[in-house]
Design an enzyme around this catalytic site. Sequence first.
Site, PDB file in Angstrom:
ATOM      1  N   ASP A 156       0.788  -1.242   0.133  1.00 19.25           N
ATOM      2  CA  ASP A 156      -0.020  -0.090  -0.005  1.00 19.25           C
ATOM      3  C   ASP A 156       0.675   1.337  -0.050  1.00 19.25           C
ATOM      4  OD1 ASP A 156      -2.211   1.468   0.147  1.00 19.25           O
ATOM      5  OD2 ASP A 156      -2.558   1.447   2.248  1.00 19.25           O
ATOM      6  N   TYR A 157       1.830   1.148  -0.680  1.00 13.18           N
ATOM      7  CA  TYR A 157       2.751   2.360  -0.863  1.00 13.18           C
ATOM      8  C   TYR A 157       2.084   3.622  -1.493  1.00 13.18           C
ATOM      9  CZ  TYR A 157       7.152   0.721   1.160  1.00 13.18           C
ATOM     10  OH  TYR A 157       8.136   0.247   1.747  1.00 13.18           O
ATOM     11  N   GLU A 158       2.017   4.595  -1.222  1.00 18.31           N
ATOM     12  CA  GLU A 158       1.463   5.821  -2.000  1.00 18.31           C
ATOM     13  C   GLU A 158       2.298   6.911  -2.337  1.00 18.31           C
ATOM     14  OE1 GLU A 158      -2.220   6.809   0.242  1.00 18.31           O
ATOM     15  OE2 GLU A 158      -2.842   4.637   0.532  1.00 18.31           O
ATOM     16  N   HIS A 159       3.415   6.962  -1.939  1.00 20.12           N
ATOM     17  CA  HIS A 159       4.271   8.122  -2.138  1.00 20.12           C
ATOM     18  C   HIS A 159       5.808   7.231  -2.587  1.00 20.12           C
ATOM     19  CE1 HIS A 159       1.567  10.621  -0.279  1.00 20.12           C
ATOM     20  NE2 HIS A 159       1.727   9.930   0.837  1.00 20.12           N
TER      21      HIS A 159
END
Length: 304
Positions: free
Chosen positions: A154-157
């Site tokens: 769930d990496y978002e950056h």
Amino acid sequence: MNSTRLQLFLFLQMTLFFTTMSIAEAAPANSKLFREYIGAEGVGVTFSDVPIDSRVEFHFILSFAIDYTTSSRPKPTNGNFNVFWDTENLSPSHVSAIKARHRNAKVALSLGGDTVAGKPANFTPTSINSWVRNAIASIVQITKEYKLDGIDIDYEHFNTDPNTFAECIGRLFFYLKQNKVVSFTSIAPYDDDSVQPYYLALWRKYGHLIDYVNFQFYAYDKGTSITQFMKYFGTQSSNYKGGKVLVSFGTDNSGGLSPENGFFEACARLKNQGKLHGIFIWSADDSKKAHFRYEKRSQSLLAS
């Protein structure tokens, strides 16, 4: 039976086998999979707080393990993951207890998340090989300690390019599956130009290693209609072609199609089409105050 007839027999058997497999793979199929993120917000929610319907397959997803230091001013650690979820209420003994009490329950961990100590949790590998090496060591350790079943991304950056992200996560997935460290994997993308290209790069190269796509439909605008939602689902199913794209909503006042505005009606439509691959909710922490009413309804719909 002579050799020629034997070869013909085997050829026909193999043809029948692969034809049957192709039909089975092509046929749409509903699922009774329900998943929920838990532990990110430190509100004291426990596994046993959440209602579990014995008729569904239930996945808790611990949120989050992050490759940052645990100091007051966290810094990236290049794949050395630390646990950032509520360990007091979601400990290894709690994992063992909920799995013993509910045979249909499994527990996974999610990597990354939106923020760490209020700042973006950036994916910052020094190199592919070093990140993968560190990630394998730390994730195997956490997984064994907690006796976990799966892993979610769930990496978002990102402080790197899509190909580097794809190689890092893909190689990690390959090792964890090849060595039976986990039994399932998932990714949690959403429709944003700064995020989606990373997950599509991963899907194109390593999609065969990904069991579920936890698409964050709650990242769409508030007030999403059923018609818009169905269109979004079709678009993302095409993006992750062949994947099990799960539908979702948030109980944290986020966007997308809410339960009040027709989420379950949209699910019923997908189920009639054989396309309801599962439902997930963000998050148990936020649902606690409303006594998990939508968790109950989601599971009831999946089980029916």
